[in-house]
Design an enzyme around this catalytic site. Structure first.
Site, PDB file in Angstrom:
ATOM      1  N   CYS A   2       0.819  -1.211   0.000  1.00 22.35           N
ATOM      2  CA  CYS A   2       0.000   0.000   0.000  1.00 22.35           C
ATOM      3  C   CYS A   2       0.853   1.262   0.000  1.00 22.35           C
ATOM      4  O   CYS A   2       1.975   1.257   0.501  1.00 22.35           O
ATOM      5  CB  CYS A   2      -0.878   0.034   1.242  1.00 22.35           C
ATOM      6  SG  CYS A   2      -1.842  -1.446   1.477  1.00 22.35           S
ATOM      7  N   ARG A  27       4.889   0.352  -6.221  1.00 24.84           N
ATOM      8  CA  ARG A  27       4.961  -0.519  -5.060  1.00 24.84           C
ATOM      9  C   ARG A  27       4.036  -1.728  -5.191  1.00 24.84           C
ATOM     10  O   ARG A  27       4.172  -2.688  -4.438  1.00 24.84           O
ATOM     11  CB  ARG A  27       4.569   0.268  -3.807  1.00 24.84           C
ATOM     12  CG  ARG A  27       5.523   1.389  -3.484  1.00 24.84           C
ATOM     13  CD  ARG A  27       4.938   2.311  -2.445  1.00 24.84           C
ATOM     14  NE  ARG A  27       4.728   1.648  -1.187  1.00 24.84           N
ATOM     15  CZ  ARG A  27       5.564   1.687  -0.156  1.00 24.84           C
ATOM     16  NH1 ARG A  27       6.682   2.362  -0.271  1.00 24.84           N
ATOM     17  NH2 ARG A  27       5.291   1.077   0.953  1.00 24.84           N
ATOM     18  N   TRP A  76      -3.012  -2.626  -1.452  1.00 26.04           N
ATOM     19  CA  TRP A  76      -2.614  -3.992  -1.831  1.00 26.04           C
ATOM     20  C   TRP A  76      -3.337  -4.882  -0.830  1.00 26.04           C
ATOM     21  O   TRP A  76      -3.013  -4.897   0.348  1.00 26.04           O
ATOM     22  CB  TRP A  76      -1.106  -4.133  -1.726  1.00 26.04           C
ATOM     23  CG  TRP A  76      -0.550  -5.403  -2.277  1.00 26.04           C
ATOM     24  CD1 TRP A  76      -0.206  -5.668  -3.565  1.00 26.04           C
ATOM     25  CD2 TRP A  76      -0.233  -6.583  -1.530  1.00 26.04           C
ATOM     26  NE1 TRP A  76       0.302  -6.938  -3.668  1.00 26.04           N
ATOM     27  CE2 TRP A  76       0.285  -7.523  -2.439  1.00 26.04           C
ATOM     28  CE3 TRP A  76      -0.359  -6.951  -0.195  1.00 26.04           C
ATOM     29  CZ2 TRP A  76       0.694  -8.795  -2.052  1.00 26.04           C
ATOM     30  CZ3 TRP A  76       0.038  -8.222   0.193  1.00 26.04           C
ATOM     31  CH2 TRP A  76       0.555  -9.124  -0.735  1.00 26.04           C
ATOM     32  N   ASN A 102      -1.472   1.726   6.105  1.00 27.05           N
ATOM     33  CA  ASN A 102      -0.610   0.642   5.621  1.00 27.05           C
ATOM     34  C   ASN A 102      -0.302  -0.254   6.805  1.00 27.05           C
ATOM     35  O   ASN A 102      -0.038   0.250   7.893  1.00 27.05           O
ATOM     36  CB  ASN A 102       0.721   1.187   5.098  1.00 27.05           C
ATOM     37  CG  ASN A 102       0.568   1.911   3.790  1.00 27.05           C
ATOM     38  OD1 ASN A 102      -0.529   1.994   3.245  1.00 27.05           O
ATOM     39  ND2 ASN A 102       1.669   2.460   3.296  1.00 27.05           N
ATOM     40  N   GLY A 103      -0.283  -1.551   6.579  1.00 21.96           N
ATOM     41  CA  GLY A 103       0.035  -2.480   7.663  1.00 21.96           C
ATOM     42  C   GLY A 103      -1.174  -3.345   7.991  1.00 21.96           C
ATOM     43  O   GLY A 103      -2.080  -3.495   7.163  1.00 21.96           O
ATOM     44  N   GLU A 482      18.014 -16.791  -8.633  1.00 24.60           N
ATOM     45  CA  GLU A 482      17.591 -15.437  -9.004  1.00 24.60           C
ATOM     46  C   GLU A 482      17.012 -15.423 -10.426  1.00 24.60           C
ATOM     47  O   GLU A 482      15.998 -14.765 -10.683  1.00 24.60           O
ATOM     48  CB  GLU A 482      18.782 -14.474  -8.881  1.00 24.60           C
ATOM     49  CG  GLU A 482      18.498 -13.043  -9.266  1.00 24.60           C
ATOM     50  CD  GLU A 482      17.425 -12.342  -8.438  1.00 24.60           C
ATOM     51  OE1 GLU A 482      16.935 -12.922  -7.453  1.00 24.60           O
ATOM     52  OE2 GLU A 482      17.054 -11.224  -8.812  1.00 24.60           O
ATOM     53  N   LYS A 486      13.248 -14.156 -11.159  1.00 25.25           N
ATOM     54  CA  LYS A 486      12.974 -13.055 -12.095  1.00 25.25           C
ATOM     55  C   LYS A 486      11.925 -13.497 -13.101  1.00 25.25           C
ATOM     56  O   LYS A 486      10.961 -12.799 -13.370  1.00 25.25           O
ATOM     57  CB  LYS A 486      14.240 -12.651 -12.871  1.00 25.25           C
ATOM     58  CG  LYS A 486      15.256 -11.788 -12.198  1.00 25.25           C
ATOM     59  CD  LYS A 486      14.889 -10.349 -11.974  1.00 25.25           C
ATOM     60  CE  LYS A 486      14.069 -10.144 -10.753  1.00 25.25           C
ATOM     61  NZ  LYS A 486      14.637 -10.097  -9.472  1.00 25.25           N
ATOM     62  N   GLU A 489       8.390 -14.122 -11.525  1.00 22.52           N
ATOM     63  CA  GLU A 489       7.779 -12.872 -11.051  1.00 22.52           C
ATOM     64  C   GLU A 489       7.072 -12.124 -12.171  1.00 22.52           C
ATOM     65  O   GLU A 489       5.977 -11.620 -11.973  1.00 22.52           O
ATOM     66  CB  GLU A 489       8.873 -11.911 -10.534  1.00 22.52           C
ATOM     67  CG  GLU A 489       9.308 -12.095  -9.118  1.00 22.52           C
ATOM     68  CD  GLU A 489      10.363 -11.065  -8.711  1.00 22.52           C
ATOM     69  OE1 GLU A 489      10.158 -10.435  -7.688  1.00 22.52           O
ATOM     70  OE2 GLU A 489      11.380 -10.894  -9.427  1.00 22.52           O
ATOM     71  N   HIS A 505      17.180 -36.765  -7.590  1.00 19.72           N
ATOM     72  CA  HIS A 505      16.446 -37.131  -6.386  1.00 19.72           C
ATOM     73  C   HIS A 505      14.992 -36.684  -6.450  1.00 19.72           C
ATOM     74  O   HIS A 505      14.380 -36.430  -5.410  1.00 19.72           O
ATOM     75  CB  HIS A 505      17.149 -36.550  -5.149  1.00 19.72           C
ATOM     76  CG  HIS A 505      18.550 -37.039  -5.015  1.00 19.72           C
ATOM     77  ND1 HIS A 505      18.844 -38.345  -4.689  1.00 19.72           N
ATOM     78  CD2 HIS A 505      19.746 -36.424  -5.216  1.00 19.72           C
ATOM     79  CE1 HIS A 505      20.155 -38.500  -4.668  1.00 19.72           C
ATOM     80  NE2 HIS A 505      20.723 -37.352  -4.998  1.00 19.72           N
ATOM     81  N   LYS A 605       6.587  -4.030  -4.304  1.00 19.87           N
ATOM     82  CA  LYS A 605       8.009  -3.688  -4.282  1.00 19.87           C
ATOM     83  C   LYS A 605       8.563  -3.781  -2.866  1.00 19.87           C
ATOM     84  O   LYS A 605       9.664  -4.255  -2.645  1.00 19.87           O
ATOM     85  CB  LYS A 605       8.173  -2.257  -4.819  1.00 19.87           C
ATOM     86  CG  LYS A 605       9.598  -1.759  -4.833  1.00 19.87           C
ATOM     87  CD  LYS A 605      10.361  -2.430  -5.939  1.00 19.87           C
ATOM     88  CE  LYS A 605      11.810  -2.057  -5.978  1.00 19.87           C
ATOM     89  NZ  LYS A 605      12.600  -3.099  -6.663  1.00 19.87           N
TER      90      LYS A 605
HETATM   91  C1  G6P Z   1       9.853  -7.952  -2.647  1.00 16.11           C
HETATM   92  C2  G6P Z   1      10.440  -7.434  -3.948  1.00 16.11           C
HETATM   93  C3  G6P Z   1      11.750  -8.164  -4.249  1.00 16.11           C
HETATM   94  C4  G6P Z   1      12.710  -8.009  -3.092  1.00 16.11           C
HETATM   95  C5  G6P Z   1      12.076  -8.470  -1.772  1.00 16.11           C
HETATM   96  C6  G6P Z   1      12.932  -8.077  -0.585  1.00 16.11           C
HETATM   97  O1  G6P Z   1       9.444  -9.264  -2.790  1.00 16.11           O
HETATM   98  O2  G6P Z   1       9.532  -7.626  -5.015  1.00 16.11           O
HETATM   99  O3  G6P Z   1      12.326  -7.626  -5.417  1.00 16.11           O
HETATM  100  O4  G6P Z   1      13.859  -8.748  -3.341  1.00 16.11           O
HETATM  101  O5  G6P Z   1      10.811  -7.838  -1.592  1.00 16.11           O
HETATM  102  O6  G6P Z   1      12.935  -6.671  -0.499  1.00 16.11           O
HETATM  103  P1  G6P Z   1      14.067  -5.796   0.132  1.00 16.11           P
HETATM  104  O7  G6P Z   1      13.592  -4.386  -0.071  1.00 16.11           O
HETATM  105  O8  G6P Z   1      14.110  -6.163   1.592  1.00 16.11           O
HETATM  106  O9  G6P Z   1      15.329  -6.092  -0.572  1.00 16.11           O
END
Ligand code: G6P
Length: 610
Positions: A2, A27, A76, A102-103, A482, A486, A489, A505, A605
């Protein structure tokens, strides 16, 4: 997650609120709304599920909602599905209060039940509405005392923006475990959950701390503690350019940020190398404290966790000390084993991820020293950690991180070299060779980016696959994690990363005709082992896309269907090059599948709820 924005001043509030919300879009959100005091004794609210454009159209870019004080919110969903009615701002039933939040209010059920028994009717399914209703229920004509009373009744994490119809010249801001920033202007003041919403209007900001309450009016901002005693807050100046948070001609923020990686790497590393030595002037750990470390725990979430996975291999090799990597959400509940000789390295782009923050607090409580690697200056993790090293990546807007990942890794190399030197674990030839190569990484990144069409071509061949496995050994496996994240996502293709030796396995049973396997093989000593795994998946029908170095390219091409190759460098630094084709591959695949790359579904984000 949010986003919150609030404005009080002499201009029309709605267009400013909508502009602020637009800057918070990145975000991640599913609905949005604004509340404005109409100057005639009422608060008007417009809110809608969907993109901000819907809200913009409903309010005619804000012009249909006149007034000079108001609140805006991008939601969100956590409690209650995304819908018009569940969107914020929430009003109390008699229209006295509008609240954005937010929260999570953890005890909202019991509060709701209490208020319903008092005859209060709720409009939404959200936890936030209880705050608005409780404010109205407790209101005794003294706004600050009422807010204080409500804060005693609610539990959980919250950043709140509050507008009261009876005192329409002030906004109240409250913060506990969810970021909130005050923007200071001439004749106006703002509040926001993120600096990007403020930067167009002011660069002078105040970071609120937990349990603080702020009162904003046209004339100024006052901050109070939980007992309503005034708190002196030092304003900070934000120095990045507004253009840094704009697309600058690129179609997507993600692509812009991929392309910015050489610069971000340079900005993070070069000033910290003086006369070919790593100099961490901003690191407050003394040499004695560094030598005393006997155990390192890296704590993070998401891609930052993946940086931790790569770093484990690097730090253990350099320091010959045990390095654990923990998911922040697991660490905090695992009765972790840390001592005063443990260094916890917390990695976070935003510096606000709630699990990482909570894990860091737990590590500190247990007596460990905490070093935070953070991108956002002034963020909560940066402020609460014992020691901080910033990644100078600049603002990262796309949900899928790229340049923050690269700069986090860069800082880890510097930490590794610096510690290894102080601990007497590295000989001068190795040290010099790594530093020399470190300085060449940005130009090698550039050469990969110059050949991006090559990767675009592979994406055009493979974008229709439904299931993609990434396999590798050691660091290659960590990079595969990673690469896989990516891809899933932003393209929504099912994807997993496996340590190649584990395939037999279980996972190999999923490999069939047409499965795509991305095989990472950057390291000579493990190359043959990995190629045996490639042969195993190929003989079960998989298409294999290989990622290797120029030096090993020819050997790989013999077995796989297509090969991507990165320039050769010191093995420790290869992850910085390997990750770029992975990012580009995910980007182009998502592009070809028509996905909303910068705002992938369900993702945020900055994850500020557990
Ligand atoms: C979210 C973002 C990721 C990020 C993760 C951790 O899931 O979409 O891209 O790696 O949070 O966020 P931070 O700000 O703690 O690196």
């Amino acid at each position: 997650m949010c986003g919150i924005v609030g404005y009080v001043g002499q201009e029309q509030a709605s267009p400013i609120l909508l502009d602020g919300l637009r800057r918070l879009e990145y975000r991640g959100y599913d609905s949005a709304g604004v509340a404005v005091y109409d100057g005639q004794g009422g608060i008007r609210v417009v809110k809608a599920k969907g993109r901000l454009q819907v809200l913009s159209d409903l309010t005619q870019e804000g012009t249909a909602l006149p007034g000079t004080i108001g609140l805006g919110h991008t939601r969100w969903a956590t409690h209650g599905e995304p819908s018009d009615v569940n969107s914020h701002p929430h009003m109390s039933q008699r229209g006295k209060f509008a609240v954005v939040h937010n929260g999570i209010i953890e005890n909202y059920m019991e509060l709701r039940e209490f208020l319903e028994n008092q005859g209060v009717t709720f409009a939404s399914q959200t936890d936030t509405e209880v705050v608005a209703q409780l404010l109205e229920y407790c209101y005794n004509g003294d706004l600050m005392a009422t807010v204080q009373k409500v804060l005693h009744r609610i539990r959980g994490a919250y950043a709140l923006g509050i507008l009261c119809r009876d005192q329409p010249d002030v906004l109240v801001a409250v913060r506990k475990d969810s970021p909130l920033i005050l923007g200071l202007g001439e004749g106006f003041n703002l509040l926001a959950s993120d600096v990007t919403a403020l930067i167009r209007y002011t660069r002078d900001v105040v970071y609120m701390d937990d349990n603080e309450i702020a009162l904003l009016s046209t004339a100024g901002v006052q901050v109070f503690d939980a007992y309503l005693q005034p708190v002196d807050k030092e304003p900070q100046r934000v120095d990045w350019e507004i253009s840094a948070a704009e697309k600058g001609g690129y179609e997507h923020f993600m692509f812009k940020e991929i392309m910015e990686q050489p610069k971000a790497f340079r900005d993070t590393v070069f000033p910290r190398i003086v006369n070919n030595r790593v100099v961490l002037e901003d690191l407050s750990l003394t040499p004695e404290e560094v030598r005393d470390i006997d155990h390192i725990v890296i704590i993070a979430c998401g891609s930052s966790y993946h940086v931790g996975m790569v770093s484990k291999y690097i730090l253990e090799k350099l320091l010959r000390k045990p390095v654990e990597v923990a998911l922040a959400s697991e660490f905090r509940y695992s009765d972790p084993f840390v001592t005063e000789r443990t260094l916890c390295i917390v990695i976070s782009q935003s510096g606000e991820t709630i699990d990482t923050l909570a894990a860091m607090r737990e590590a500190k409580r247990l007596g460990a020293k905490v070093l935070a690697i953070v991108n956002v200056v002034g963020s909560t993790i940066a402020r609460e950690a014992d020691h901080v090293l910033y990644t100078w990546a600049g603002p990262e807007i796309a949900v899928a991180t790229t340049k923050a990942y690269s700069t986090q890794l860069a800082v880890m190399y510097l930490v590794g070299l610096y510690f290894a030197d102080l601990m007497g674990r590295i000989d001068s030839n190795t040290y010099d060779a790594i530093v020399c190569e470190l300085l060449r990484i940005p130009s090698k990144m550039e050469s990969i980016l110059e050949n991006k069409e090559h990767i675009q071509y592979f994406a055009s061949i493979y974008f229709n696959h439904d299931s993609i496995f990434f396999i590798g050994r050691n660091i290659d496996y960590a990079i595969g994690l990673e690469g896989s994240l990516k891809l899933k996502e932003i393209s929504y293709i099912h994807s997993e990363a496996y340590a190649a030796g584990e395939l037999k396995h279980g996972t190999i049973s999923l490999v069939e005709d047409g499965t795509l396997v991305v095989a990472l093989a950057s390291y000579g000593q493990l190359f043959e082992k990995l190629m045996s795994n490639v042969v195993e998946v190929k003989s079960r029908g998989a298409d294999v896309l290989g990622l290797t170095t120029q030096r090993l390219k020819e050997s790989m091409e013999k077995t796989v269907d297509a090969t991507m190759a990165v320039p050769d460098t010191h093995p420790m630094l290869l992850p910085s090059l390997d990750v770029i084709p992975m990012q580009l591959f995910a980007y182009y695949v998502a592009l070809m599948r028509g996905c909303d790359i910068d705002k992938p579904r369900n993702l945020a984000k900055s994850v500020t709820v557990e």
